[in-house]
Design a protein around this motif. Structure first.
Motif, mmCIF file in Angstrom:
data_model
loop_
_atom_site.group_PDB
_atom_site.id
_atom_site.type_symbol
_atom_site.label_atom_id
_atom_site.label_comp_id
_atom_site.label_asym_id
_atom_site.label_seq_id
_atom_site.Cartn_x
_atom_site.Cartn_y
_atom_site.Cartn_z
ATOM 1 N N ILE A 15 -20.491 72.399 41.402
ATOM 2 C CA ILE A 15 -19.814 72.367 40.104
ATOM 3 C C ILE A 15 -19.402 70.928 39.858
ATOM 4 C CG2 ILE A 15 -17.900 73.276 38.730
ATOM 5 C CD1 ILE A 15 -19.963 75.368 39.655
ATOM 6 N N GLY A 44 -17.556 68.095 37.333
ATOM 7 C CA GLY A 44 -16.698 67.773 36.185
ATOM 8 C C GLY A 44 -17.076 66.380 35.733
ATOM 9 N N GLY A 45 -16.129 65.439 35.863
ATOM 10 C CA GLY A 45 -16.397 64.056 35.482
ATOM 11 C C GLY A 45 -17.045 63.244 36.580
ATOM 12 N N SER A 93 -15.674 61.996 39.165
ATOM 13 C CA SER A 93 -14.821 60.847 39.508
ATOM 14 C C SER A 93 -14.190 60.973 40.889
ATOM 15 C CB SER A 93 -13.730 60.654 38.441
ATOM 16 O OG SER A 93 -12.850 61.760 38.413
ATOM 17 N N THR A 120 -11.932 65.900 34.770
ATOM 18 C CA THR A 120 -11.709 67.072 33.932
ATOM 19 C C THR A 120 -10.457 67.847 34.343
ATOM 20 O OG1 THR A 120 -13.108 68.327 35.438
ATOM 21 C CG2 THR A 120 -14.179 67.425 33.469
ATOM 22 N N GLY A 179 -2.279 63.823 41.661
ATOM 23 C CA GLY A 179 -0.926 63.281 41.668
ATOM 24 C C GLY A 179 -0.924 61.792 41.424
ATOM 25 N N ARG A 223 -1.648 51.297 35.870
ATOM 26 C CA ARG A 223 -2.963 51.700 36.396
ATOM 27 C C ARG A 223 -4.029 50.668 36.026
ATOM 28 N NH1 ARG A 223 -3.237 57.216 38.126
ATOM 29 N NH2 ARG A 223 -5.477 56.920 38.091
#
Ligand code: FAD
Ligand code: EPU
Length: 351
Positions: free
Chosen positions: A51, A53-54, A56, A122, A132, A233
């Motif tokens: 699966i 998502g992004g 990342s 995502t 976190g 960040r």
């Protein structure tokens, strides 16, 4: 509409390290029903499934001889308001971008996830490692998630206790690894207006400093906390659009108080943060002290290495392979073990 299964697809655009590996099969799903249709295909039933998502938090070290299922389930909505405790339940489709959800919640006058601004990826991957940053974790606002069982296609709800959240941990990385696809996440967020009793979380030192630099006096608004976090960040984490990376490559190790005291006697500058059962030590400090910060490997000026502003981040300057990055990670683990007798564990999912 039946989602299509593509063959031999490069995953390069789909992982933030920018690694060029091939997937045997690749498909996108935009709803839980489309996912169920895909799970019934013979090719999908027979093969290993990933699966996505992004991308990342992934290090792809080889071609994937299975089916990559890319989550593109959208949707953001307020499910209900609770006037008594001044909260609202917000539901997000698992394929929404996490930062998009943070912005949506701020626009709706809701707070609780502003400290988690700008984390890539995502919504659906967020519970996997209980994302976190800057004094907050997903579990602080998590209410429940909706998932689909890979084996049967059946729907299931997981409450917070059922997710087994810990520091960068959940049951989905261990006992239930690879068994469920998260299709939606529901958070309980705070109405900002007083008297909700909600106060922005500025416990993380750098936030207060940055707010002061921004000229914010007194209690900041959630928007201001978000802006401060985004600023911090951007100042130290490389933007994956410019330099391939997956954020912190390792988890920060947790030492017993006795082990920490021994190391601190030897290295008086060693930072440490108390956690239940011991002291958490920044892996970035250990890696920097071991002399690896800014290191580059590979031909020319180097294809990969350790970020020069954050030693916890491994980077692909361009042209590195996943195997080279894994070898670098293994060498760092060995060096930190040798110098500090501390074991580092990857935070990134290595495939
Ligand atoms: P992916 O990389 O696509 O997948 C990660 C894992 O989750 C894989 O094992 C995948 O199979 C599984 N997965 C993904 N979606 C689902 C789903 N819907 N159902 C079931 N399994 C699924 N993380 C933090 O916690 N804090 C940070 O401050 C932080 N900063 C970062 C900064 C940078 C620059 C980068 C590049 C990464 C950072 N990360 C951070 C890591 C990353 O953003 C998170 O882990 C994020 O949640 C990953 O989301 P993704 O959609 O990209 O997941
Ligand atoms: N440090 C160094 N040298 C470095 C980097 C860090 O000495 O090169 C030391 C410094 O003492 C610094 C301390 O480490 O004060 C902490 O550094 P920082 O605030 O950058 O945070 P971190 O511990 O390196 C963790 C998370 C990040 C998260 C930040 C902010 C982990 C594994 N990483 O990093 O999460 O954004 O705190 O809360 O817990 C991620 O998971 O991908 C990620 C980026």
């Amino acid at each position: 509409m039946m989602p299509t299964l593509e063959e031999n697809v490069s995953l390069r655009p789909y992982n933030t390290f920018g690694l060029d590996v091939q997937a045997r099969y690749f498909a996108r799903f935009a709803s839980a029903d489309e996912l169920r249709q895909l799970l019934q295909l013979p090719e999908v039933q027979a093969a290993e499934r990933l699966i996505l998502g992004g991308g990342s938090n992934l290090l792809l070290t080889q071609d994937f001889d299975g089916v990559v299922l890319r989550n593109e389930i959208r949707g953001l909505e307020i499910l209900s308001e609770d006037g008594d405790d001044h909260t609202a339940l917000v539901r997000a489709g698992a394929g929404e971008s996490w930062h998009g959800l943070v912005e949506y919640s701020l626009d709706q006058g809701l707070s609780g996830i502003e400290n988690l601004s700008l984390i890539p990826g995502t919504v659906g991957a967020a519970p996997l490692q209980n994302i976190g940053a800057y004094g907050a974790e997903l579990r602080d606002t998590f209410d429940h998630l909706e998932a689909v069982a890979m084996a049967t296609g059946a729907g299931r709800v997981f409450t917070a206790p059922e997710c087994g959240f810990g520091y960068r941990e959940s049951v989905f990385k261990h006992k239930l690894k690879g068994q469920f696809v998260v299709t939606a996440v529901v958070l309980r967020l705070h109405r900002q207006a007083r008297p909700s009793g909600y106060a922005p979380n500025v416990r993380y030192g750098a936030i207060a400093e940055t707010l002061a630099e921004m000229g914010v006096a007194g209690e900041p608004t959630p928007h201001e906390v978000s802006r401060a976090v985004v600023h911090i960040r951007r100042s130290k984490l490389p933007d994956p659009a410019e330099i391939g990376n997956a954020g912190s490559f390792f988890k920060n190790p947790e030492l017993s108080q006795a082990a920490f005291d021994r190391l601190k006697a030897q290295y008086p500058n060693l930072p440490g943060y108390p956690v239940p059962g011991g002291v958490k030590v920044p892996a970035g400090w250990l890696i920097e002290q071991a002399g690896w910060k800014g290191l580059r490997r590979g031909p020319g000026t180097g294809t990969h290495g350790v970020h020069d502003r954050q030693a916890l981040v491994l980077v692909n300057h361009g042209g590195a392979t996943g195997q080279e990055l894994r070898a670098l990670a293994e060498d760092i683990i060995a060096a930190v073990r040798q110098q500090f007798a501390v074991e580092l564990h990857p935070e990134v999912n290595i495939l």
